[in-house]
Design an enzyme around this catalytic site. Structure first.
Site, mmCIF file in Angstrom:
data_model
loop_
_atom_site.group_PDB
_atom_site.id
_atom_site.type_symbol
_atom_site.label_atom_id
_atom_site.label_comp_id
_atom_site.label_asym_id
_atom_site.label_seq_id
_atom_site.Cartn_x
_atom_site.Cartn_y
_atom_site.Cartn_z
ATOM 1 N N GLY A 12 0.968 -1.281 0.152
ATOM 2 C CA GLY A 12 0.042 -0.005 0.042
ATOM 3 C C GLY A 12 0.968 1.306 0.280
ATOM 4 N N GLY A 15 -0.009 5.043 -1.022
ATOM 5 C CA GLY A 15 -1.047 5.897 -0.340
ATOM 6 C C GLY A 15 -0.498 6.990 0.465
ATOM 7 C CD GLN A 16 -2.865 11.193 4.726
ATOM 8 O OE1 GLN A 16 -3.697 10.440 5.111
ATOM 9 N NE2 GLN A 16 -2.806 12.527 4.980
ATOM 10 C CG ASP A 38 -0.568 0.819 -3.777
ATOM 11 O OD1 ASP A 38 -1.808 0.541 -4.417
ATOM 12 O OD2 ASP A 38 -0.375 1.588 -2.889
ATOM 13 C CG ASP A 54 -5.464 -7.632 -4.926
ATOM 14 O OD1 ASP A 54 -5.316 -7.458 -3.601
ATOM 15 O OD2 ASP A 54 -6.438 -8.079 -5.346
ATOM 16 C CE1 TYR A 144 -9.028 1.887 8.576
ATOM 17 C CE2 TYR A 144 -10.068 3.669 10.472
ATOM 18 C CZ TYR A 144 -8.937 3.102 9.486
ATOM 19 O OH TYR A 144 -7.678 3.655 9.535
ATOM 20 C CE LYS A 148 -6.894 0.086 10.150
ATOM 21 N NZ LYS A 148 -5.391 -0.215 9.778
HETATM 22 P P1 NAD Z 1 -4.597 5.318 1.759
HETATM 23 O O1 NAD Z 1 -5.906 5.190 1.387
HETATM 24 O O2 NAD Z 1 -3.963 6.677 1.417
HETATM 25 O O3 NAD Z 1 -3.592 4.387 1.014
HETATM 26 C C1 NAD Z 1 -3.652 3.008 0.985
HETATM 27 C C2 NAD Z 1 -2.907 2.288 -0.217
HETATM 28 O O4 NAD Z 1 -3.420 0.957 -0.434
HETATM 29 C C3 NAD Z 1 -3.416 2.988 -1.542
HETATM 30 O O5 NAD Z 1 -2.264 3.239 -2.138
HETATM 31 C C4 NAD Z 1 -3.957 1.889 -2.194
HETATM 32 O O6 NAD Z 1 -4.122 1.602 -3.686
HETATM 33 C C5 NAD Z 1 -3.639 0.705 -1.562
HETATM 34 N N1 NAD Z 1 -4.398 -0.626 -1.777
HETATM 35 C C6 NAD Z 1 -5.870 -0.683 -1.667
HETATM 36 N N2 NAD Z 1 -6.130 -1.913 -1.842
HETATM 37 C C7 NAD Z 1 -5.178 -2.654 -2.061
HETATM 38 C C8 NAD Z 1 -5.045 -4.075 -2.305
HETATM 39 N N3 NAD Z 1 -5.795 -5.122 -2.435
HETATM 40 N N4 NAD Z 1 -3.585 -4.347 -2.462
HETATM 41 C C9 NAD Z 1 -2.704 -3.435 -2.279
HETATM 42 N N5 NAD Z 1 -2.718 -2.253 -2.236
HETATM 43 C C10 NAD Z 1 -3.758 -1.842 -1.963
HETATM 44 O O7 NAD Z 1 -4.149 5.074 3.255
HETATM 45 P P2 NAD Z 1 -3.160 5.715 4.254
HETATM 46 O O8 NAD Z 1 -3.874 6.924 4.733
HETATM 47 O O9 NAD Z 1 -1.859 5.546 3.810
HETATM 48 O O10 NAD Z 1 -3.268 4.492 5.477
HETATM 49 C C11 NAD Z 1 -2.519 3.466 5.492
HETATM 50 C C12 NAD Z 1 -2.648 2.628 6.569
HETATM 51 O O11 NAD Z 1 -2.621 3.479 7.963
HETATM 52 C C13 NAD Z 1 -3.953 2.049 6.647
HETATM 53 O O12 NAD Z 1 -4.023 0.785 7.289
HETATM 54 C C14 NAD Z 1 -4.860 3.049 7.478
HETATM 55 O O13 NAD Z 1 -5.991 2.170 8.337
HETATM 56 C C15 NAD Z 1 -3.827 3.535 8.617
HETATM 57 N N6 NAD Z 1 -4.258 4.754 9.204
HETATM 58 C C16 NAD Z 1 -4.390 5.922 8.372
HETATM 59 C C17 NAD Z 1 -4.466 6.951 9.034
HETATM 60 C C18 NAD Z 1 -4.452 8.403 8.163
HETATM 61 O O14 NAD Z 1 -4.865 9.433 8.937
HETATM 62 N N7 NAD Z 1 -4.003 8.442 7.054
HETATM 63 C C19 NAD Z 1 -4.812 7.090 10.552
HETATM 64 C C20 NAD Z 1 -4.989 6.014 11.047
HETATM 65 C C21 NAD Z 1 -4.694 4.694 10.543
HETATM 66 C C1 AKB Z 2 -9.607 7.805 9.026
HETATM 67 O O1 AKB Z 2 -10.344 9.065 9.218
HETATM 68 O O2 AKB Z 2 -10.423 6.958 8.555
HETATM 69 C C2 AKB Z 2 -8.278 7.680 9.311
HETATM 70 C C3 AKB Z 2 -8.314 7.281 10.601
HETATM 71 C C4 AKB Z 2 -8.154 8.317 11.648
HETATM 72 O O3 AKB Z 2 -7.858 5.995 10.683
HETATM 73 N N1 AKB Z 2 -7.516 9.026 9.070
#
Ligand code: NAD
Ligand code: AKB
Length: 314
Positions: A12, A15-16, A38, A54, A144, A148
């Site tokens: 992944g 992503g962000q 990804d 995937d 979600y 988690k």
């Molecule tokens: P995001 O949605 O920006 O990135 C997720 C990435 O996973 C994307 O690039 C997407 O293409 C990829 N993806 C989706 N399905 C897939 C698959 N089947 N196989 C491979 N890749 C796949 O999410 P993020 O914000 O980067 O978050 C990453 C992790 O951190 C997640 O587990 C999320 O729950 C956790 N998280 C994020 C935040 C936040 O604020 N960004 C907060 C709490 C927890």
């Molecule tokens: C969301 O809003 O879903 C995420 C998180 C706090 O897990 N940024």
């Protein structure tokens, strides 16, 4: 840990969080030691080895682990809170099954260490919302959050039963300027900066007084790398650690932006994400992370807003 031998797979990675995590891992190790994966390639991942993956495809994951002799996996692929409510079964399948694939690789000793992020979404409407402690009532109301919370229990179980070295943080909402957020409830706190600079206006999908725990992406990445490099014995929680940065409301953030851009205006039009935000803590007590492995945030709201505006203006 000798950095020379490590080969790190980020799942992944586009992503962000992934984009910034790969950049930081490559600084600590080297570009050649980071394998970004990804569903599809992203331009920011060009400096590293890239593998299309995937995360639900266990055979392909195994093939990549063997090909690159992977030692550690940072597993980031998931559907987040807002998208998860739109596609509940897909969120459950991706968030759970992909975690099992990674934990099984560690159980079978193909890899040595796993990082998997949890979230403040593990808490729910019956959780105390101010200074939410590590151990408390947890009845998440989103798919979600349910995934988690279940994931945390599985991480703990794999550690207890199979000795898997898995480490995890309950991230708050993350705010960075290098990458876009992907379908969460806290995404407003990134969008607001882009709109403030582009149009001078922002319509917020949460109400003015919705306080939520948040954190600058730099702090979150540093916490991630710190927990992964902490001595094995110092990680006493194998579910996931509470992690706190800043707490603020959309109105407080807008006022801070106005201090830099006096003509900026904000309006509020809460949508389905308001109910999700209302079920989450307003602030987090993360004393265990501070005591066990020395966590400390660097950004406050003022510093975060200045940093975001300075960088996005460039
Ligand atoms: P995001 O949605 O920006 O990135 C997720 C990435 O996973 C994307 O690039 C997407 O293409 C990829 N993806 C989706 N399905 C897939 C698959 N089947 N196989 C491979 N890749 C796949 O999410 P993020 O914000 O980067 O978050 C990453 C992790 O951190 C997640 O587990 C999320 O729950 C956790 N998280 C994020 C935040 C936040 O604020 N960004 C907060 C709490 C927890
Ligand atoms: C969301 O809003 O879903 C995420 C998180 C706090 O897990 N940024």
């Amino acid at each position: 840990m000798s950095t020379g031998k490590e080969k790190i797979l980020v799942i992944g990675a586009g992503g962000q969080i992934g984009v910034e995590l790969c950049e930081n891992l490559a600084k600590r190790y080297s570009n050649a030691q980071v394998i970004a994966s990804d569903l599809k390639p992203a331009p920011q991942l060009e400096p590293y080895n890239y593998e299309q993956l995937d995360a639900l495809d266990k055979d392909r994951l195994f093939e990549i682990v063997k090909k690159h002799q992977i030692t550690q996996i940072y597993h980031l692929a998931a559907l987040l809170s807002a998208t998860g409510e739109q596609k509940p079964m897909m969120a459950w399948k991706l968030n759970m099954e992909s975690l099992f694939h990674v934990l099984d690789l560690a159980k079978e000793k193909h890899i040595q260490k796993v990082y998997w992020p949890s979230s403040i979404a593990v808490f729910g409407p019956t959780t105390p919302r101010e200074n939410t402690p590590q151990y408390t009532v947890m009845e998440p109301s989103t798919i979600y959050g349910i995934s988690k919370q279940a994931g945390e229990r599985w991480c703990e179980w794999y550690h207890q039963k199979h000795g898997v070295d898995v480490r995890s943080l309950r991230y708050p909402g993350l705010i960075g300027w290098k990458s876009a957020p992907g379908g969460g409830t806290t995404d407003y706190a990134v969008h607001i900066f882009h709109e403030a600079l582009k149009t001078g206006r922002y319509e917020c999908f949460l109400s003015a007084q919705t306080a939520l725990p948040m954190m600058h992406m730099e702090d979150a990445i540093r916490a991630t790398i710190e927990i992964m490099h902490a001595p094995f014995e110092s990680i006493k929680i194998r579910g996931s650690y509470n992690l706190s940065g800043i707490s603020f409301t959309p109105e407080q953030m807008a006022n801070e932006i106005k201090a830099h851009l006096p003509n900026f205006s904000i309006t509020y039009k809460p949508d389905f994400r308001q109910a999700i935000a209302d079920s989450w803590p307003k602030s987090i007590d993360d004393r265990e992370a501070r005591q066990h492995w020395g966590w400390k945030e660097q950004y406050d709201l003022k510093g975060l807003v200045k940093n975001m505006l300075d960088n996005l203006k460039k």
